[in-house]
Design a protein around this motif. Sequence first.
Motif, PDB file in Angstrom:
ATOM      1  N   SER A  83       0.740  -1.285   0.076  1.00 32.69           N
ATOM      2  CA  SER A  83      -0.042  -0.056  -0.052  1.00 32.69           C
ATOM      3  C   SER A  83       0.830   1.181  -0.086  1.00 32.69           C
ATOM      4  O   SER A  83       1.887   1.180   0.710  1.00 32.69           O
ATOM      5  N   LYS A  85      -0.393   3.654   1.320  1.00 31.12           N
ATOM      6  CA  LYS A  85      -0.746   4.376   2.507  1.00 31.12           C
ATOM      7  C   LYS A  85      -0.066   3.529   3.723  1.00 31.12           C
ATOM      8  O   LYS A  85      -0.197   2.637   4.214  1.00 31.12           O
ATOM      9  N   GLY A  86       0.912   4.355   4.295  1.00 27.11           N
ATOM     10  CA  GLY A  86       1.693   3.991   5.254  1.00 27.11           C
ATOM     11  C   GLY A  86       1.591   4.302   6.683  1.00 27.11           C
ATOM     12  O   GLY A  86       2.585   4.155   7.523  1.00 27.11           O
ATOM     13  N   VAL A  91      -1.479   0.384   8.684  1.00 26.03           N
ATOM     14  CA  VAL A  91      -0.645  -0.816   9.017  1.00 26.03           C
ATOM     15  C   VAL A  91      -1.339  -1.747  10.000  1.00 26.03           C
ATOM     16  O   VAL A  91      -1.364  -2.760  10.053  1.00 26.03           O
ATOM     17  N   THR A 104       4.973  -0.851   2.540  1.00 24.48           N
ATOM     18  CA  THR A 104       4.419   0.420   1.885  1.00 24.48           C
ATOM     19  C   THR A 104       5.300   0.771   0.591  1.00 24.48           C
ATOM     20  O   THR A 104       6.406   0.444   0.376  1.00 24.48           O
TER      21      THR A 104
END
Length: 122
Positions: A83, A85-86, A91, A104
Amino acid sequence: MARKILIADDEPSIVTALEFLLQKEGYEVTVARNGAEALESIERDRPDLVLLDVMMPVTSGYEVCKRIRERPQWAGIKVVMLSAKGREAEVAKGMAIGADLYVTKPFSTRELMEQVRTLVAS
């Protein structure tokens, strides 16, 4: 017999790179372009590991991971979430619903291949 890996991602550049590297390592690779295709592929081919993009059309990676973990016959499938999106919350969400690893983007393909080898061997 070659280990099976499913790449579930809608970004062609990532799919192409991962498919090439995994096949070079000797894995049998299948590709799904959205979450619904991923679930169909898992049902049909029962991969050893799924590289699962979080943000995909039709069904999200989170939902796919959740459905994998709900099925006892799929308990042995390793899930690596990929992702952009980290943030810590994303997570944590991925790990809470059953991902074995959350990576990520952008990521090091060399490091990812090492992690895949380790997960598939365990």
